[in-house]
Structure formats: C-alpha cells, structure tokens
Write a protein that holds these residues in place. Structure first.
Motif, PDB file in Angstrom:
ATOM      1  N   THR A   1       0.792  -1.228   0.000  1.00  0.00           N
ATOM      2  CA  THR A   1       0.000   0.000   0.000  1.00  0.00           C
ATOM      3  C   THR A   1       0.830   1.286   0.000  1.00  0.00           C
ATOM      4  N   PRO A   2       1.892   1.408   0.819  1.00  0.00           N
ATOM      5  CA  PRO A   2       2.631   2.679   0.836  1.00  0.00           C
ATOM      6  C   PRO A   2       3.173   3.051  -0.535  1.00  0.00           C
ATOM      7  N   PHE A   3       3.457   2.053  -1.365  1.00  0.00           N
ATOM      8  CA  PHE A   3       3.951   2.324  -2.708  1.00  0.00           C
ATOM      9  C   PHE A   3       2.977   3.230  -3.453  1.00  0.00           C
ATOM     10  N   LEU A   4       1.698   2.912  -3.345  1.00  0.00           N
ATOM     11  CA  LEU A   4       0.718   3.711  -4.088  1.00  0.00           C
ATOM     12  C   LEU A   4       0.542   5.082  -3.472  1.00  0.00           C
ATOM     13  N   TYR A   5       0.790   5.196  -2.160  1.00  0.00           N
ATOM     14  CA  TYR A   5       0.744   6.519  -1.545  1.00  0.00           C
ATOM     15  C   TYR A   5       1.881   7.372  -2.098  1.00  0.00           C
TER      16      TYR A   5
ATOM     17  N   VAL B   1     -11.506  -3.746  -1.697  1.00  0.00           N
ATOM     18  CA  VAL B   1     -10.971  -3.311  -0.397  1.00  0.00           C
ATOM     19  C   VAL B   1      -9.553  -2.794  -0.576  1.00  0.00           C
ATOM     20  N   ALA B   2      -8.746  -3.563  -1.337  1.00  0.00           N
ATOM     21  CA  ALA B   2      -7.369  -3.139  -1.585  1.00  0.00           C
ATOM     22  C   ALA B   2      -7.363  -1.781  -2.267  1.00  0.00           C
ATOM     23  N   ALA B   3      -8.234  -1.626  -3.254  1.00  0.00           N
ATOM     24  CA  ALA B   3      -8.271  -0.366  -3.989  1.00  0.00           C
ATOM     25  C   ALA B   3      -8.635   0.781  -3.053  1.00  0.00           C
ATOM     26  N   ASP B   4      -9.580   0.530  -2.170  1.00  0.00           N
ATOM     27  CA  ASP B   4     -10.018   1.582  -1.248  1.00  0.00           C
ATOM     28  C   ASP B   4      -8.879   1.997  -0.330  1.00  0.00           C
ATOM     29  N   ILE B   5      -8.150   0.997   0.175  1.00  0.00           N
ATOM     30  CA  ILE B   5      -7.044   1.304   1.079  1.00  0.00           C
ATOM     31  C   ILE B   5      -5.942   2.026   0.329  1.00  0.00           C
ATOM     32  N   GLN B   6      -5.779   1.676  -0.938  1.00  0.00           N
ATOM     33  CA  GLN B   6      -4.659   2.227  -1.710  1.00  0.00           C
ATOM     34  C   GLN B   6      -5.055   3.434  -2.549  1.00  0.00           C
ATOM     35  N   VAL B   7      -6.109   4.120  -2.163  1.00  0.00           N
ATOM     36  CA  VAL B   7      -6.615   5.281  -2.903  1.00  0.00           C
ATOM     37  C   VAL B   7      -6.658   5.027  -4.416  1.00  0.00           C
ATOM     38  N   ARG B   8      -7.196   3.877  -4.781  1.00  0.00           N
ATOM     39  CA  ARG B   8      -7.441   3.587  -6.182  1.00  0.00           C
ATOM     40  C   ARG B   8      -8.939   3.355  -6.354  1.00  0.00           C
TER      41      ARG B   8
END
Lengths: 375, 372
Positions: free
Chosen positions: A130-134, B53-60
């Motif tokens: 996840t941090p990668f996409l941030y 869920v992954a997309a939501d967490i990863q702002v996608r």
C-alpha cells in the motif's frame, strides 16, 4: 560469470533475476544458499548496457543532453543538470542566476520524486504494497509540476548548456508552494503508517549493516554513505551552483533502531532528505531572482581542449562526469561515475550470512537503478 | 442422513424401489454440489471484494469495467483462467505437478462439509467437527509441498519448504487456541458448540466473552489462523517480492486458479471456525432461533452467520493490505516462542476456570449476582 561452489555440499545455486519482481530492474544476482541462508551473492550486470559513453563521443555536447535523461530515469532532471554543470565547468560558461535557481528547484523536486519511489518500492519489497501507491500519488503531483515546466513527465531534457530550455511558466511557483504545503505533512503520515511499524522495523534493524569504514572503503555515495553515519553531502561540503545559499541539514544514520548503517538507517535517511528538500525548495521560491534563463552560448559549441571532472549530489549519490575535450564539437571521451554502481560493489560482502528475505531488503535499501549501473 | 433418505423415499415412490445406499449417495452428491456451488460463488465474490478493499485502502478505484461497478470481474477472470493454455514445465514431475492443485483445493473444500451455516444448514454435523477441520486442512501442506517439488523450480521449492514449515508450526497454536471453546461446550461438534452459546445473555453468551482466557484465545486463534492460511503478514511461502510467487510460480491457467480458490476457501473456513467457536456462530442475539418456523429460522441464522464470517474476512483483507511481511525466522519464533506457550496457558486457564466456577462465564456470574 561464475560463483565458486563447494564440491559435495548441500548448497543451492539460485538465479535471482533478471526477471524478478524485487531486483529493481534487470539485475541478475547469483545466490549461493544453504537452505535460506545466503553464503555468497554475485551481482551480474550489463543487461541494460546502451553504450552511452561511446554515444557521447559521436554526438555534439548539446545532443547528449537527452541521453542523460536515460541515465537515471527516476532522477532525470538531476542528471540533466549535472551534465550541464560539467560542460559549463569545462567551457567556463557563466550561467544566469535565475537559471541556477530553476535548476535547483527541478533537482530538489526530482530528488523528492525519486526518494518517493525508493520509499514505495522498498516498502513493497518488504511486503507492504500500500505505501507504494501513496508514494505514487504524491509523485503524480510532482510529475504534473514537471509537465508544467517542460511538457515531459519522466525524461525532461530540460537543462541546456548555459541555462535551461525555457523559463518557469506563470503561476508555477504558487503551484509549487501548494504542493509543498500538501506534501510536507505526508512525510509524517508515512512515518506513522509504515516507518515505525513493528514488523517493518524488525525486518530492517540490524540487517545489511555497512560499517562506516566499509562504506568509505568501497566508495559508497549519497544516502547509502550517509546511512552509515558519514556526514558527506556535496551540496554542503563542495557546494556547486547556488546550494551555498540555502539552509538545510544533512541527515545521517545513527543506529536509530539497531546498528549504525543498517537498512533502517538508510531508509530513514531518504525519508528525512525529503524534508530537507522541501526546506530548500521553500527558500528557493523566496530567493529566486528575475532575469534571463540562458547564457550566450555559440551555436556551434566548441569548448577548448582540456579535461574536467564534475560531480553533483543526486538522489542516488554522486553522479560524476569526466569529460576530455580536444576542441571538437563532441567530447573526446566522456566517463560517467554513478552511485548505484559503487553500491553494487559491496553487495557480496554485505549479503553473506543473511537470509534470502534480507537480500531483498539489501537491494531495496541501496535504492539502485539499473540504467545507471549499466549506462 | 437416515432421516433425509427416509423423507425422500416416503415422498417419491420411485426412490423407494432403489437400494438405500443409492439414495444416500444421491443425497450426498446433491449436498456436495450445493456446497461446491456456494464455495465457488463465494470465492469469486471474495476476490472481487478483496480487490475493491485493496483499492479503497490504496486510494485507487479498483475493478470497474465488467458489469455494473465491476461486479462481474470475477467471472471474466475465471473465464480467462479457464481459456489459458495448459502449461506444464518440460522438466517438471508431471504427475505430482498435476496432482498438487487438486490436493490443495480438496483440503480447503472438504472443510466446508462441517461449516455450520445455519440452525440446520450443515452438510454433516460430525461429532468430531473441529478435529475433522484440523485434519483435512492439513492436506493442504502435502499439496503445497508437491507443488514446490514437482515444479522443478528452485523458487517453488523454497516456497514449498517454507509453507510446510509454517503450516505445520501453526497447526499447534491453532489447535490449542480452539480447545478452550471445545472445553466449554464439552463437545467437538460445531453445532453443539454453537448451541451452547445461546441463551438469555445475548452476545454475552458468546464464548469470547465467557472469561478472559477465551477472550485472548479468540485473538490468538485469529493470528495463528492468518498464518495458517498464508496471508500477509505471514505470506512467506508466496512472498511475491522474495520468491517471485513461491510454490505456485510455475502454475498458470486453471491449475493456478485452484490454488487461488483454495486460499480464499481457507480464509472462509478459518473465519467460519472463529465465528462458530467464539462469536456464537448462527446464534442471533436475544432471538431464540429454534422457536421460529424452520424456513425463517434457517434464513435468519444463515444471514447472521455469513455476516459474522464476512466481517472477519474483511478484517483479514484489511490486515493484508496494511502490514509488511515477517521474515521466515521471525515467523517461526513467533509461533514456537509466543503463540504456543500462550495458547497452552489459555487452555490451562480455561480448564481451571471451568472447574472453579462450574462452567459459568463472567456474564453468567454477574447475572446470578444480580439475582437472575
């Protein structure tokens, strides 16, 4: 390329790369392992060789500028500017002050972008995707800023010998200020999200330790050197351009969670450097003067005979250009020295005795970029 | 089983002319097909939910092309995997390579047999239900080892060895963390354990609130179960960034899909066990389900059970997209040095509690103090 293998042993030779998700490009590493334990690691490079140094001897000085973009695609602006500074030093060209400030701005912006990728790719290597996409989200805004400046988002080709290709567009500095206000709190957010996560710290602390002596002996540069506790930053210690006019600190590793020079120290140096870059950018916005952005450079550019070595502090350490001129329109010889290349030389020494998972941490914490190694 | 066969033969004269075992076999087949249909549908939808869920967490945004809001993405994925070329590496051990995905899938699917979906919605209420789940899910280890060995790939082999070490290590804390609930109910049957959690106390009748030891047991079980299903932060065997894809690196197409579905099946099974053993299973708080009409009771209990399971699955997904991965030695240390001793202490604590307070939990003791 061979790696010695003990006869009659239970050791396993593993080919890591060139197709591997975490070698940050087409790096091939031959691992000799005893179960999960690595007893030897030999990096094999050259998959991305494009003979940039030879090309430099065939094109004119100005024509080589776009090739420097491809040196380190994550920090193209830094490579552009470093090359421009090197040629200007060779020819003794005086660059207008505004152009120097613009160069500092693009260099520091690009440093942030590059460290964001380093941060993101490293955390992804550690299993937290996840941090990668941030990081990508914030880098996107930097790309937008670069698009405003020069129309390109990755390979900018923005610097010119004697200045920059064109002036900053209207309203750019306000946009930049907005971005800095937006970005600065994000760094603390990263630290809360992942940097001090217990699993993350456990994975990195005391792993892949490079001692101060080794770092100097093997010629590590940039954040890898500073991670080992050596306070050496060309922007401070050998100021070039207008870097001597800014107030900023040089973060070094101090064994925050384990030993000085471990993977966590190198990681935190990059995170802290982003904050310092923000500081420099804020001062540059205040100080930037008006004026031309291009010096008078003859159309047929022929520096006199001579040789020059210039190094600049890039996100991946010192980028050195050694240029020999015999008075022609193209360099007689051009040698490039890069930070990622020296980082790989210490690879085998550090890798021994670690687990396979730590090798990933090692590669990630060195933040190597393959085009820079193979050139 | 006997009652179902008797019911059918009394209704349909044709079946009465057949031998008993044929009818019994038909009943079993139908039940198996229903569960298989449920499992496959759930696994498809779970992949969609996981991606969202992954997309939501990863702002996608996540999948949004196939069908409204991407709802049919999993069908497209399934069709794609089915249509892919069947690749077997030239130097692989073909028999083991082909066998492995089925073993893994069977291991996870067979556990669905004893999942108590509702008050009478259970394929087989075995009197050794908990034990059975532990046993069949161990099959997965063999499948993964075969996949790692049969692929003739060093990364796959490393992944297979890691998986075997990990799953075998975590079987111990998982089993020990399940025991407190078994001790409280005095039965290994999942339905029995759920029935013991009903009553006038509502959600405080659940085993998790029974006493401090069971409260910790639930979290220990959930942690250990995360590791047993090879999910991040314990996805050492797959470890995308280290081992490329671990034991299934050489698999593609429908064989890969079997591994994939098995992972989601495992998630459902461990969450179902957690819900059944500690969160009251299909018990609806303050509603006596058994007093309602059979259809309503089953629907209500099914809905409540699925809600609990899906909530736990969402937590698993949340954890996966938040945390980094442990290293292999840290994982082993966590199991043997922390989880195993803690679960043993918990089992001991619960046993002593049952002896000391005659099986009554804290809520029941409080209520008796208040004069109920």
């Amino acid at each position: 390329m061979e790696i010695e293998r003990l006869p009659e042993s239970d050791e396993l030779l593993i080919n890591m790369g060139p197709q591997h998700p975490s070698t940050h490009g087409v790096l091939r590493i031959l691992l000799r392992t005893d179960g999960e334990l690595v007893t030897g690691a030999k990096p094999d490079i050259g998959y991305l060789h494009r003979s940039l140094e030879k090309i430099a001897e065939r094109v004119t000085y100005a024509q080589f500028m776009p090739f420097t973009d491809r040196l380190d695609y994550l920090a193209a602006a830094n490579c552009n500017c470093a090359y421009a500074w090197a040629v200007e030093k060779l020819a003794g060209i005086e660059v207008p002050e505004r152009a120097e400030y613009i160069r500092v701005i693009v260099c520091e912006l690009n440093r942030i972008a590059s460290h964001l990728i380093a941060f993101g790719a490293f955390t992804a290597d550690m299993g937290a995707f996840t941090p990668f996409l941030y990081g990508i989200r914030e880098r996107e805004r930097i790309n937008d800023l670069f698009e405003m400046i020069c129309g390109n988002r990755l390979t900018y080709n923005y610097a010119r010998i004697g200045g920059v290709s064109h002036d900053l567009p209207d309203g750019f500095l306000d946009e930049l200020k907005d971005f800095l206000d937006y970005f600065e709190p994000k760094i603390d957010e990263y630290n809360q999200l992942i940097s001090y996560n217990k699993i993350f710290v456990h994975r990195l602390a005391n792993v892949a330790v490079v001692s101060k002596e080794d770092a100097i002996a093997y010629g590590l540069v940039g954040p890898n050197l500073r991670g080992s506790g050596v306070k050496w930053d060309l922007r401070k210690d050998e100021p070039y351009s207008v870097y001597d006019r800014f107030e900023f600190d040089v973060p070094v590793g101090f064994g925050e969670k384990g030993t000085v020079g471990d993977a966590f120290d190198r990681y935190m140096v990059r995170i802290r450097e982003m904050k310092e870059s923000v500081k420099i950018l804020r001062q540059a916005i205040e100080q930037i003067p008006d004026g031309p952005v291009m010096a008078k450079v003859p159309r047929v550019f022929k520096p006199g005979p001579g040789e020059v070595y210039f190094r600049a502090e890039n996100p991946r350490g010192e980028l050195g250009f050694y240029i020999v001129s015999k008075g022609g329109t193209s360099p007689y010889r051009l040698k490039i020295r890069t930070g990622s290349f020296t980082a790989l030389t210490i690879f085998d020494k550090v890798a021994r005795g670690h687990l396979i998972a730590d090798i990933i941490a090692l590669i990630g914490s060195f933040d190597i970029v393959l085009p820079e190694i193979d050139r | 089983m006997d009652s179902a066969v008797a019911f059918l033969t009394s209704k349909i004269p044709f079946l009465a002319s057949l031998p008993f075992w044929v009818v019994a076999f038909l009943v079993m087949l139908v039940v198996a097909l229903v569960i298989l249909g449920f499992a496959l549908t759930y696994e498809g939808i779970a992949t969609y939910i996981e991606r969202k869920v992954a997309a939501d967490i990863q702002v996608r945004i996540g999948p949004n092309r196939v069908g409204p809001n991407g709802w049919f993405q999993f069908i497209a994925d399934g069709v794609k995997l089915l249509m892919k070329e069947d690749l077997i590496p030239a130097k692989a051990d073909k028999f083991l390579f082909v066998l492995a995905p089925y073993l893994v899938f069977v291991g996870s699917f067979a556990a669905f047999v004893v999942v108590p979906f509702g008050i009478s919605l259970i394929a087989a209420d075995l009197n050794i239900g908990v034990y059975y789940v532990m046993a069949v899910t161990s099959l997965v280890v063999i499948g993964i080892l075969l996949a790692g060995w049969g692929s003739n790939n060093k990364w796959a082999l490393l992944g297979g060895m890691r998986a075997a070490a990990q799953i075998v290590s975590y079987e111990v804390p998982v089993g020990m963390a399940l025991l407190p609930a078994v001790i409280l109910a005095g039965s290994l049957s999942l339905q029995e354990i759920i029935r013991s959690q009903g009553g006038y106390l509502g959600i405080f009748g659940w085993n998790i609130f029974h006493n401090p030891f069971t409260f910790f047991s639930f979290f220990l079980y959930f942690t250990a179960a995360l590791a047993e299903t090879n999910r991040t932060p314990f996805d050492i065997p797959e470890a995308e960034s280290e081992l490329v894809a671990g034991y299934h690196v050489e698999y593609s197409g429908i064989r890969f899909a079997f591994f994939f579905m098995a992972e989601y099946g495992d998630m459902f099974v461990v969450c179902a066990l957690a819900a059944a053993l500690y969160l009251g299973g299909w018990q609806v708080p303050f509603v006596d389900v058994s007093g309602l009409s059979p259809l309503l009771a089953n629907l209500l209990s099914l809905g409540v059970f699925l809600a609990k399971v899906i909530a736990l699955i969402l937590v698993m997904m949340w954890v996966r997209w938040t945390l980094p991965r442990l290293r292999v030695d840290q994982l082993m240390r966590m199991s043997w040095k922390y989880l195993v001793p803690l679960t043993f202490v918990n089992v001991l604590g619960v046993s002593v509690w049952v002896l000391a307070f005659d099986g009554k939990g804290i809520p029941a003791l409080v209520m008796s103090l208040l004069g109920r």
